[in-house]
Motif scaffolding. Structure first.
Motif, PDB file in Angstrom:
ATOM      1  N   UNK A 159      34.477  65.252  17.418  1.00  0.00           N
ATOM      2  CA  UNK A 159      35.596  64.770  18.224  1.00  0.00           C
ATOM      3  C   UNK A 159      35.856  65.604  19.459  1.00  0.00           C
ATOM      4  N   UNK A 160      34.968  66.529  19.798  1.00  0.00           N
ATOM      5  CA  UNK A 160      35.161  67.400  20.957  1.00  0.00           C
ATOM      6  C   UNK A 160      34.269  66.920  22.097  1.00  0.00           C
ATOM      7  N   UNK A 161      34.880  66.731  23.277  1.00  0.00           N
ATOM      8  CA  UNK A 161      34.152  66.284  24.465  1.00  0.00           C
ATOM      9  C   UNK A 161      33.783  67.512  25.298  1.00  0.00           C
ATOM     10  N   UNK A 162      32.504  67.685  25.536  1.00  0.00           N
ATOM     11  CA  UNK A 162      31.994  68.810  26.320  1.00  0.00           C
ATOM     12  C   UNK A 162      31.232  68.289  27.540  1.00  0.00           C
ATOM     13  N   UNK A 163      30.742  69.235  28.334  1.00  0.00           N
ATOM     14  CA  UNK A 163      29.961  68.834  29.508  1.00  0.00           C
ATOM     15  C   UNK A 163      28.660  68.160  29.093  1.00  0.00           C
ATOM     16  N   UNK A 164      28.101  68.543  27.959  1.00  0.00           N
ATOM     17  CA  UNK A 164      26.836  67.976  27.508  1.00  0.00           C
ATOM     18  C   UNK A 164      26.997  66.550  26.998  1.00  0.00           C
ATOM     19  N   UNK A 165      28.024  66.321  26.187  1.00  0.00           N
ATOM     20  CA  UNK A 165      28.155  64.994  25.580  1.00  0.00           C
ATOM     21  C   UNK A 165      29.031  64.044  26.386  1.00  0.00           C
ATOM     22  N   UNK A 166      29.443  64.450  27.586  1.00  0.00           N
ATOM     23  CA  UNK A 166      30.278  63.574  28.404  1.00  0.00           C
ATOM     24  C   UNK A 166      29.514  62.305  28.792  1.00  0.00           C
ATOM     25  N   UNK A 167      28.219  62.452  29.073  1.00  0.00           N
ATOM     26  CA  UNK A 167      27.416  61.287  29.427  1.00  0.00           C
ATOM     27  C   UNK A 167      27.246  60.352  28.238  1.00  0.00           C
ATOM     28  N   UNK A 168      27.150  60.911  27.050  1.00  0.00           N
ATOM     29  CA  UNK A 168      27.049  60.062  25.861  1.00  0.00           C
ATOM     30  C   UNK A 168      28.361  59.324  25.597  1.00  0.00           C
ATOM     31  N   UNK A 169      29.484  59.941  25.964  1.00  0.00           N
ATOM     32  CA  UNK A 169      30.758  59.233  25.852  1.00  0.00           C
ATOM     33  C   UNK A 169      30.790  58.038  26.796  1.00  0.00           C
ATOM     34  N   UNK A 170      30.221  58.209  28.002  1.00  0.00           N
ATOM     35  CA  UNK A 170      30.137  57.095  28.939  1.00  0.00           C
ATOM     36  C   UNK A 170      29.204  56.008  28.409  1.00  0.00           C
ATOM     37  N   UNK A 171      28.085  56.419  27.806  1.00  0.00           N
ATOM     38  CA  UNK A 171      27.175  55.437  27.229  1.00  0.00           C
ATOM     39  C   UNK A 171      27.836  54.670  26.071  1.00  0.00           C
ATOM     40  N   UNK A 172      28.645  55.362  25.287  1.00  0.00           N
ATOM     41  CA  UNK A 172      29.351  54.692  24.196  1.00  0.00           C
ATOM     42  C   UNK A 172      30.352  53.681  24.730  1.00  0.00           C
ATOM     43  N   UNK A 173      30.953  53.997  25.876  1.00  0.00           N
ATOM     44  CA  UNK A 173      31.889  53.055  26.471  1.00  0.00           C
ATOM     45  C   UNK A 173      31.187  51.854  27.083  1.00  0.00           C
ATOM     46  N   UNK A 174      29.959  52.055  27.594  1.00  0.00           N
ATOM     47  CA  UNK A 174      29.209  50.959  28.204  1.00  0.00           C
ATOM     48  C   UNK A 174      28.436  50.133  27.176  1.00  0.00           C
ATOM     49  N   UNK A 175      28.332  50.614  25.948  1.00  0.00           N
ATOM     50  CA  UNK A 175      27.563  49.897  24.930  1.00  0.00           C
ATOM     51  C   UNK A 175      28.106  48.494  24.666  1.00  0.00           C
ATOM     52  N   UNK A 176      29.434  48.277  24.525  1.00  0.00           N
ATOM     53  CA  UNK A 176      29.907  46.900  24.298  1.00  0.00           C
ATOM     54  C   UNK A 176      29.551  45.948  25.434  1.00  0.00           C
ATOM     55  N   UNK A 177      29.611  46.424  26.688  1.00  0.00           N
ATOM     56  CA  UNK A 177      29.286  45.572  27.826  1.00  0.00           C
ATOM     57  C   UNK A 177      27.796  45.219  27.820  1.00  0.00           C
ATOM     58  N   UNK A 178      26.954  46.235  27.572  1.00  0.00           N
ATOM     59  CA  UNK A 178      25.512  45.975  27.527  1.00  0.00           C
ATOM     60  C   UNK A 178      25.164  45.036  26.374  1.00  0.00           C
ATOM     61  N   UNK A 179      25.822  45.213  25.224  1.00  0.00           N
ATOM     62  CA  UNK A 179      25.559  44.343  24.084  1.00  0.00           C
ATOM     63  C   UNK A 179      25.956  42.902  24.400  1.00  0.00           C
ATOM     64  N   UNK A 180      27.101  42.721  25.045  1.00  0.00           N
ATOM     65  CA  UNK A 180      27.539  41.378  25.404  1.00  0.00           C
ATOM     66  C   UNK A 180      26.580  40.739  26.400  1.00  0.00           C
ATOM     67  N   UNK A 181      26.059  41.544  27.334  1.00  0.00           N
ATOM     68  CA  UNK A 181      25.139  41.006  28.345  1.00  0.00           C
ATOM     69  C   UNK A 181      23.833  40.516  27.715  1.00  0.00           C
ATOM     70  N   UNK A 182      23.260  41.293  26.806  1.00  0.00           N
ATOM     71  CA  UNK A 182      21.991  40.870  26.207  1.00  0.00           C
ATOM     72  C   UNK A 182      22.193  39.662  25.295  1.00  0.00           C
ATOM     73  N   UNK A 183      23.355  39.533  24.664  1.00  0.00           N
ATOM     74  CA  UNK A 183      23.616  38.361  23.834  1.00  0.00           C
ATOM     75  C   UNK A 183      23.769  37.108  24.689  1.00  0.00           C
ATOM     76  N   UNK A 184      24.349  37.265  25.874  1.00  0.00           N
ATOM     77  CA  UNK A 184      24.451  36.123  26.784  1.00  0.00           C
ATOM     78  C   UNK A 184      23.067  35.714  27.261  1.00  0.00           C
ATOM     79  N   UNK A 185      22.225  36.696  27.611  1.00  0.00           N
ATOM     80  CA  UNK A 185      20.880  36.388  28.089  1.00  0.00           C
ATOM     81  C   UNK A 185      20.051  35.723  26.988  1.00  0.00           C
ATOM     82  N   UNK A 186      20.219  36.168  25.761  1.00  0.00           N
ATOM     83  CA  UNK A 186      19.468  35.579  24.647  1.00  0.00           C
ATOM     84  C   UNK A 186      20.083  34.275  24.142  1.00  0.00           C
TER      85      UNK A 186
END
Length: 588
Positions: A159-186
């Motif tokens: 549960x701790x946000x550091x400089x290293x895992x900050x990008x992974x937090x952004x990827x976790x936030x973008x995962x629902x959008x990317x998942x919705x996009x690929x489901x629309x394409x498929x």
């Protein structure tokens, strides 16, 4: 006051449209509904073109007072049938009855139905619940992406946000959008792939594989320092969550349809026997969501189809309005050729009513049929079922690995059941019996003993009490079953030792029911097709009612599985097995 003293009510004069010779310009076999307007001279001006179309001549038009709204249903009359008069088809009376149908009764009084302008009334009603279902799918998919990203991030980085895992937090936030996009394409949100069948889940898996492949290619091409453990944990978790949520929503929809809600109103067109057959099947399998509300039969029919009959094949377009149907199912019949179907499609296109043509290829899935043009003529090509090859190797690996995992997971349950069987009745814990497997090979099946040890010897004296209509012997209150055995059969726990047969390669997790040699000896030639694949612990027969189904229906379901096998179908059957075990219908 007597009836003779009451005042006389003068009814308004209702004139027929056209005249006695209004149909004289048309052939006897083709009504004006099947001819384009250009074939009849100048088109008259009509104040309400949708409601003024010619009503089926076989259904009497309701009487209306001057100035009364044409869209309002007429008042019910007090007339009745004379004594001894033969009962006629009451399609119009049922349609204009004050008693609401199932679809209307399901609508709450506080939310009256509002028709979309330019749409057929029944089609507008159907589109409303379909849009609501698709919106719920989008929300559930987004929630699945959020949950998968949050859980993976928490397990990987805490549960701790550091400089290293900050990008992974952004990827976790973008995962629902990317998942919705690929489901629309498929095309996982197209309505023709939803509600029933396995196409929806196949498209979700294809989208998930594409998302994983896209993430791998992007990280390699841009030389991103992306942890593979994060990708291999977050993306598969999201896809599995999407499938589980979609399955839960579909089961909820099927429960609504069992209550008479979220149904398509279907008008069936065909000969009497075909109409009776498809009506029985759709009434039995209500999860398809097709409610047959009427039929159109060929000229000279007897009308004995247990349905309101709205005329003949020439009256289909007008019968849609009378029956408030949103789907027309045309069965195979020589009278409706390509030209007639094309004209019917033109008429139904105005109100966007769906036209479904039932193929004569019974139980052949869409994945095995392709349309190939041959000199401008479309030809329907049927592929052979996949009984051998790489797909079967994958299925065998899936079965053995799944059986090993299930044996480990259900280990405590197996030991508990074995102890209960051993303590409560005399005899061995396991019941061994010879069954017939793939290509007629025999093997010994393992089950927990649910009967007394003399069950086989007592079968002859109970044979006349068989409650099944086929070669099987089924009896609800079988005196040979032990008290513990009744619970084992109710929860299907007696079949868990068959995981050993799956691990040995003798059975499959999903497949037809393993028959006895005596049953196979009584098989017809068509039924022997069930032996083309390995028998399974569960299958379409088991999840569709088990012993409550007639023998012909059980055979049809097993043959459908043999002809249309796929790995996605196996996954759906395994998911449906859990609900069938909880429901325990047909388990005795």
């Amino acid at each position: 006051m007597t009836a003779l003293d009451e005042s006389t009510v003068i009814l308004p004069t209702v004139q027929r449209r056209g005249g006695p010779d209004s149909r004289a310009d048309h052939p006897e076999t083709l009504g004006p509904a099947n001819h384009p307007p250009a074939n009849h001279g100048p088109r008259p001006t009509r104040p309400a073109p949708h409601r003024e179309r010619g009503r089926n001549s076989k259904i009497p038009a309701p009487l209306r007072a001057p100035g009364e709204d044409d869209n309002a249903p007429p008042q019910a009359g007090a007339g009745g049938r004379l004594p001894g008069e033969r009962a006629r088809n009451q399609a119009a009376e049922r349609h204009w009855s004050d008693r609401p149908n199932r679809s209307a009764a399901a609508r709450p009084a506080t939310r009256p139905f509002t028709r979309v302008r330019g749409k057929h009334a029944a089609m507008s009603r159907r589109q409303r619940w379909e849009r609501r279902y698709v919106r719920a799918l989008v929300v559930s998919d987004l929630l699945a992406g959020v949950a998968a990203g949050a859980v993976t991030f928490a397990l990987r980085f805490g549960d701790e946000v550091t400089t290293y895992n900050r990008w992974y937090l952004l990827l976790s936030a973008l995962l629902p959008v990317a998942l919705l996009a690929v489901l629309v394409v498929s095309r996982a949100y197209e309505r023709r792939f939803l509600f029933v069948g396995t196409d929806e889940y196949q498209r979700v898996f294809r989208g998930g594989v594409g998302l994983i492949a896209g993430a791998a290619v992007t990280s390699y091409a841009l030389e991103l320092d992306l942890a593979r453990s994060y990708v291999l944990a977050a993306l598969p978790t999201a896809i599995v969550t999407v499938v589980v949520l979609r399955f839960a929503m579909r089961k909820r929809l099927h429960l609504e349809r069992a209550r008479g809600e979220s149904l398509r109103r279907v008008l069936v067109v065909g000969h009497e026997l075909s109409v009776i057959g498809i009506t029985r099947q759709l009434r039995r399998e209500r999860y398809h969501g097709l409610e047959v509300v009427g039929a159109c039969l060929p000229p000279g029919h007897d009308g004995l189809v247990d349905l309101p009959v709205y005329g003949t094949f020439d009256d289909v377009a007008n019968a849609v309005d009378a029956a408030e149907a949103d789907t027309v199912v045309v069965l195979s019949c020589p009278e409706l050729d390509g030209v007639a179907l094309r004209r019917l499609a033109w008429r139904l296109e105005r109100d966007e009513v769906d036209l479904v043509v039932a193929s004569a290829l019974i139980d052949v899935a869409g994945a095995r049929t392709t349309i190939r043009p041959f000199d401008g003529l479309p030809m329907l090509h049927v592929e052979h079922p996949r009984l051998h090859g790489g797909a079967r190797v994958i299925k065998d690996l899936f079965d053995r690995l799944g059986a090993l995992i299930l044996l480990i997971v259900f280990g405590p349950v197996l030991l508990t059941v074995a102890l209960c069987v051993r303590v409560t009745s005399r005899g061995p814990v396991l019941f061994r019996q010879v069954r017939v497997g793939r290509d007629g090979s025999e093997f010994r099946i393992f089950k927990f003993r649910s009967m007394y040890v003399d069950a086989e010897a007592r079968l002859a004296e109970l044979r006349h009490l068989n409650e099944h209509d086929g070669v099987l012997f089924k009896m609800r209150d079988d005196p040979r079953v032990t008290p513990v055995g009744r619970w084992l059969r109710r929860l299907s726990l007696d079949e868990l030792p068959q995981l050993v047969n799956v691990l040995l390669g003798q059975m499959s997790l999903v497949g037809p029911r393993p028959p006895l040699p005596s049953e196979v000896a009584a098989y017809a030639d068509d039924v022997r097709r069930r032996l083309a694949v390995k028998p399974g612990m569960t299958g379409l027969w088991q999840v569709s009612g088990r012993s409550d189904l007639p023998w012909e229906e059980a055979v049809r379901l097993d043959l459908r599985y043999v002809e249309n096998w796929s790995l996605s179908l196996d996954l759906v059957i395994l998911l449906r097995t859990m609900t069938a075990v909880v429901r325990s219908s047909g388990a005795y």
